[in-house]
Each structure stands twice: as C-alpha cells, then as structure tokens.
Design an enzyme around this catalytic site. Structure first.
Site, PDB file in Angstrom:
ATOM      1  N   THR A  80       0.861  -1.184   0.000  1.00 29.13           N
ATOM      2  CA  THR A  80       0.000   0.000   0.000  1.00 29.13           C
ATOM      3  C   THR A  80       0.903   1.241   0.000  1.00 29.13           C
ATOM      4  O   THR A  80       1.154   1.835   1.046  1.00 29.13           O
ATOM      5  CB  THR A  80      -0.943   0.038   1.215  1.00 29.13           C
ATOM      6  OG1 THR A  80      -0.177  -0.251   2.416  1.00 29.13           O
ATOM      7  CG2 THR A  80      -2.050  -0.971   1.075  1.00 29.13           C
ATOM      8  N   THR A 116      -1.626  -2.452   5.493  1.00 29.68           N
ATOM      9  CA  THR A 116      -1.886  -1.228   6.245  1.00 29.68           C
ATOM     10  C   THR A 116      -2.523  -0.190   5.326  1.00 29.68           C
ATOM     11  O   THR A 116      -2.018   0.084   4.235  1.00 29.68           O
ATOM     12  CB  THR A 116      -0.592  -0.663   6.828  1.00 29.68           C
ATOM     13  OG1 THR A 116      -0.001  -1.646   7.679  1.00 29.68           O
ATOM     14  CG2 THR A 116      -0.869   0.596   7.631  1.00 29.68           C
ATOM     15  N   LYS A 201      -3.775   1.059  13.622  1.00 28.96           N
ATOM     16  CA  LYS A 201      -2.478   0.678  13.043  1.00 28.96           C
ATOM     17  C   LYS A 201      -1.713   1.920  12.584  1.00 28.96           C
ATOM     18  O   LYS A 201      -0.500   2.048  12.831  1.00 28.96           O
ATOM     19  CB  LYS A 201      -2.688  -0.269  11.853  1.00 28.96           C
ATOM     20  CG  LYS A 201      -1.408  -0.603  11.085  1.00 28.96           C
ATOM     21  CD  LYS A 201      -0.368  -1.227  12.011  1.00 28.96           C
ATOM     22  CE  LYS A 201       1.016  -1.281  11.354  1.00 28.96           C
ATOM     23  NZ  LYS A 201       1.066  -2.174  10.208  1.00 28.96           N
ATOM     24  N   ARG A 208       5.267   6.494  16.854  1.00 24.40           N
ATOM     25  CA  ARG A 208       6.700   6.201  16.801  1.00 24.40           C
ATOM     26  C   ARG A 208       7.425   7.225  15.927  1.00 24.40           C
ATOM     27  O   ARG A 208       8.520   7.680  16.266  1.00 24.40           O
ATOM     28  CB  ARG A 208       6.914   4.782  16.287  1.00 24.40           C
ATOM     29  CG  ARG A 208       6.308   3.724  17.206  1.00 24.40           C
ATOM     30  CD  ARG A 208       6.247   2.360  16.527  1.00 24.40           C
ATOM     31  NE  ARG A 208       7.579   1.819  16.295  1.00 24.40           N
ATOM     32  CZ  ARG A 208       7.840   0.853  15.424  1.00 24.40           C
ATOM     33  NH1 ARG A 208       6.864   0.350  14.685  1.00 24.40           N
ATOM     34  NH2 ARG A 208       9.070   0.385  15.285  1.00 24.40           N
ATOM     35  N   ARG A 241       9.754  10.271  34.033  1.00 24.14           N
ATOM     36  CA  ARG A 241       8.666  10.358  33.068  1.00 24.14           C
ATOM     37  C   ARG A 241       9.149  10.795  31.678  1.00 24.14           C
ATOM     38  O   ARG A 241       8.361  11.268  30.861  1.00 24.14           O
ATOM     39  CB  ARG A 241       7.584  11.315  33.577  1.00 24.14           C
ATOM     40  CG  ARG A 241       6.816  10.753  34.772  1.00 24.14           C
ATOM     41  CD  ARG A 241       5.807  11.724  35.332  1.00 24.14           C
ATOM     42  NE  ARG A 241       6.430  12.911  35.910  1.00 24.14           N
ATOM     43  CZ  ARG A 241       6.999  12.956  37.112  1.00 24.14           C
ATOM     44  NH1 ARG A 241       7.043  11.858  37.858  1.00 24.14           N
ATOM     45  NH2 ARG A 241       7.529  14.082  37.561  1.00 24.14           N
ATOM     46  N   CYS A 255       6.663   0.984   7.310  1.00 25.82           N
ATOM     47  CA  CYS A 255       5.668   1.387   8.309  1.00 25.82           C
ATOM     48  C   CYS A 255       5.851   2.827   8.766  1.00 25.82           C
ATOM     49  O   CYS A 255       5.063   3.701   8.427  1.00 25.82           O
ATOM     50  CB  CYS A 255       5.716   0.431   9.501  1.00 25.82           C
ATOM     51  SG  CYS A 255       5.191  -1.256   9.112  1.00 25.82           S
ATOM     52  N   ARG A 322      13.744  -1.291   1.982  1.00 22.02           N
ATOM     53  CA  ARG A 322      12.626  -0.404   1.684  1.00 22.02           C
ATOM     54  C   ARG A 322      12.782   0.932   2.408  1.00 22.02           C
ATOM     55  O   ARG A 322      12.971   0.977   3.611  1.00 22.02           O
ATOM     56  CB  ARG A 322      11.300  -1.062   2.081  1.00 22.02           C
ATOM     57  CG  ARG A 322      10.922  -2.262   1.224  1.00 22.02           C
ATOM     58  CD  ARG A 322       9.643  -2.918   1.725  1.00 22.02           C
ATOM     59  NE  ARG A 322       9.820  -3.472   3.060  1.00 22.02           N
ATOM     60  CZ  ARG A 322       8.841  -3.999   3.792  1.00 22.02           C
ATOM     61  NH1 ARG A 322       7.603  -4.014   3.301  1.00 22.02           N
ATOM     62  NH2 ARG A 322       9.076  -4.480   4.988  1.00 22.02           N
TER      63      ARG A 322
END
Length: 406
Positions: A80, A116, A201, A208, A241, A255, A322
């Site tokens: 995709t 995805t 997804k 990230r 934190r 991704c 990729r």
C-alpha cells in the site's frame, strides 16, 4: 483452507505461521519467479527463524501458486504505497486483489485485508469495488481488516507474541477470524469495527514517527550549537517520566516512514505535528550528507569516492532496503554529479546501488572515511578494523577515539 494473497515481508511469514500451526494454506503471488523460488524450497528473504518456520510449514503441506484459490477465507497482504504529492494511500493493489478474489470466491467468503491502509480506505475504495461487482457485503462476501504488527528482524517471535486487532462489520465474523489468528497468536486479540482497526495501526506507527522526529530535531539543534545530543538524551532519560529515543540517519521500512503520511494526506489541515515530524525524519539523509561534507573538509578529503557508507538496509541485521536512509542519501549525492559514494552491506549479495562492495576488507581498504549508517552485528563485532580510519557514526555504536557523531 486459507488463501494468502501476496507473499512478501508480511504475507509469507503469516502464511508460514498459519500452516505451521495446522491450518491448510495456499500462498498466492503474481510474481512467478518468487513462487518458483518458494516451490523449490527456498525462502525469499533473510529473517531470524524463517528457515525453520518454512521447513515446518512445508512439512504441514503449504503450497505456493500464482492462481487464486476457491475457498472461504482469503488474507490479502499486498503493498500500500502512498502518492508522493497528495500523501494519500494508493489502494490500487488492495482493490485489484479483492477484485481477483471475487472472480473465484464462493458465496459467503471472508476477505481479510492485512495491508496497512488509512482510516476509511475500505469504505472509500474496497466496498464500492465489491458492490460494483454485484456482491452484497455481509451476505455474498465479508470484509475484515487485520493489520499486521511485526517488525523485520524479529518477525517470527512477534507473530507469535504480539497483540492483534481484528476489525469486522459483525461480531460473528470478527470472532471467526479471531479464532483463525488464535491458532498461532499468543497475544491478546481485540475485535472491533473496521475503521477503528484501520486507524489504530496508522496511529501506532505515527506515534513512533513523531517521537523519532523529536530525537532527530534535537540532534540538529545540538549540532548547530556543538552540544552532545547523546549525553543530553542520556541525562534527560534519567527523569522518571522522560523516554527520548535515539536520533539516526533517517527512518526507513514500510511502516514508520510511510503510514503517518496517510493521515497527512487525509487530514492536511489537522495533522500539522505529524506533517512536520515526517518532514524532519525525511530530511535526515540530507543532514547526514552535509555532515559528511563537513567532515571531509575538516580532514582534507577532496574525493567523495574515498567515503564509504556501511549499511544499505533500513535497520540492523535484516536484508530489507525499503525506504532505506542510505539509499536516499546515495540518490541525493548523485544529484551533485560527483563520483558515486562507496557502500557495503553484508546482507546484500546483489548490487542494489552503484559502487557497492561485497567484501568488507576491500571496502575498508578503499575507504578513508567510514560512515556507519546501520549498526549490524558485523560492524559492532569488528570495530577494531576501523582503527586508523576516520569514522562518522550515525548510530552511536562506535566508541573509538575521535569518532564523529550526529
């Protein structure tokens, strides 16, 4: 029987995992050479544990073909890509696969899309294609979205242990597919609606990407005023934190470097932070190239051909190129009409870029400045061989004195 459509980095491991756990599986791909390789008993890419999984799947009777099968369950795992200008997802491969399924599938078959996609893709592109064919969704055919959640280099483990999301129009169909994945998946499997599954997804990978971009932007700021970004991040991460990631030469793979653009393309006036984050990550290969020129000037290196890039994959210990930052850097460097920069990667036996070496010692012998783009185990285990070289480490893995960093 399950017919898995698309036998690439996601489809093949999924097909093998299902077969290894007792599900009758036929893998289908339009690439005749790829299918012939699999039928000859050879895998098509390197991956930890894939050979053993492949052997088990073969023993259990998995088959590979270029033909779509007549069965009640299909899993579509095709590429995709996104349009580089609009940033919108290109669903043409998914739609084409669904259309091919409709040519052979019996009434009531379930089509699971693992690829995805951006939120709403199935509504915008897949449903209209199904209805145009005269199929009634929910009767003649059932649509499900089960996005993959694995990473090259650790695919086999993550297929077994990662949680999964199943998006379906009905609880009954969702539970049926949940049971299919539960044949091997030991993680929690959540059943929800299709659009929520699509969004989760993309959001996971966007989260990230944004956090990586923050680290990369810090690296640029610190370089501008000659501060040690790694020391700053180390100290900041001592806060209970705070958990800042490490900067790098860019983001690759299919991704993190692609999926967040789907949200930018669909929501251009809303996804401002995501847009800027992706631009930051995409700018890193050029940032590294400029650092190379700075280091060359500082060390009186006038010939770019005496510079060598170590690593062509997008991450360590895989043969997946990729969206590789190294390849992006090489393409950018070639626009300067200079001699092609050297490169070497132990995971690529065939040439994928100009001036690529296939012997580590020869690569080092012909190189004055070594740029570590990927921290493969090989380079981490052979740092002593870099002594006497000028080293630019974009991965913060080299502790030799005098090493340049981002």
């Amino acid at each position: 029987m399950v017919n898995v459509i698309g036998l690439g980095y996601i489809g093949l491991p999924t097909a093998l995992m299902l077969a290894a756990h007792g599900v009758e599986v036929v893998g289908t791909d339009y690439n005749k050479e790829l299918v012939a390789t699999l039928n000859a008993g050879k895998t098509t890419f390197k991956e930890q544990g894939i050979e053993e999984l492949f052997a088990t799947a073969l023993q259990k009777g998995i088959r590979f073909t270029t033909e779509y099968q007549i069965t009640d369950t299909y899993i579509i795992s095709v590429p995709t890509p996104y349009d580089k200008f609009s940033k919108k997802v290109d669903a043409c491969y998914v739609v084409a696969a669904v259309q091919s399924v409709m040519e052979v599938c019996p009434k009531g078959a379930t089509v699971v899309i693992e690829s995805t996609v951006s939120p709403g893709t199935i509504d915008k592109y897949v449903r209209p294609a199904v209805e145009k064919n005269g199929f009634t969704i929910g009767e003649d055919i059932h649509l499900v979205h089960a996005p993959e959640r694995i990473i090259p280099g650790n695919m086999v483990y993550e297929l077994l242990h990662n949680n999964r999301t199943i998006g379906a129009d009905s609880k009954q169909v969702g539970e049926k597919i949940r049971a299919l994945y539960a044949s091997f998946c030991q993680g929690q499997i959540v059943v929800t609606d299709i659009r929520t599954a699509e969004m989760t997804k993309v959001v996971e990978n966007t989260f990230r990407a944004v956090n990586i971009a923050f680290a990369n932007e810090l690296a640029k700021i610190c370089r501008h005023d000659n501060m040690d970004v790694y020391e700053i991040i180390r100290i900041c991460n001592m806060h209970p934190r705070v958990n800042i990631l490490q900067p790098g030469p860019g983001v690759g793979g299919h991704c993190i470097s692609v999926d967040p653009w789907f949200l930018v393309g669909d929501y251009p006036s809303l996804a401002k932070v995501i847009d800027e984050s992706m631009k930051t990550n995409d700018s890193m290969p050029d940032f590294v190239l400029n650092r190379i020129y700075e280091i060359m000037r500082e060390n009186n290196i006038t010939d770019i051909s005496r510079v060598g890039l170590y690593g062509l994959s997008y991450k360590e210990n895989v043969d997946d190129s990729r969206e590789s930052p190294t390849i992006q850097l090489i393409e950018n460097q070639q626009r300067h009409l200079a001699a092609p920069i050297k490169s070497y990667d132990p995971y690529f036996e065939q040439n994928i870029v100009p001036n690529q070496y296939h012997n580590f010692e020869e690569f080092l012998a012909d190189t004055d400045l070594v740029v570590i783009m990927v921290n493969h185990n090989q380079i981490k285990e052979n740092m002593d061989k870099l002594k006497g070289k000028i080293v630019f480490d974009t991965r913060n893995c080299c502790d030799l004195p005098g090493t340049y960093r981002l």
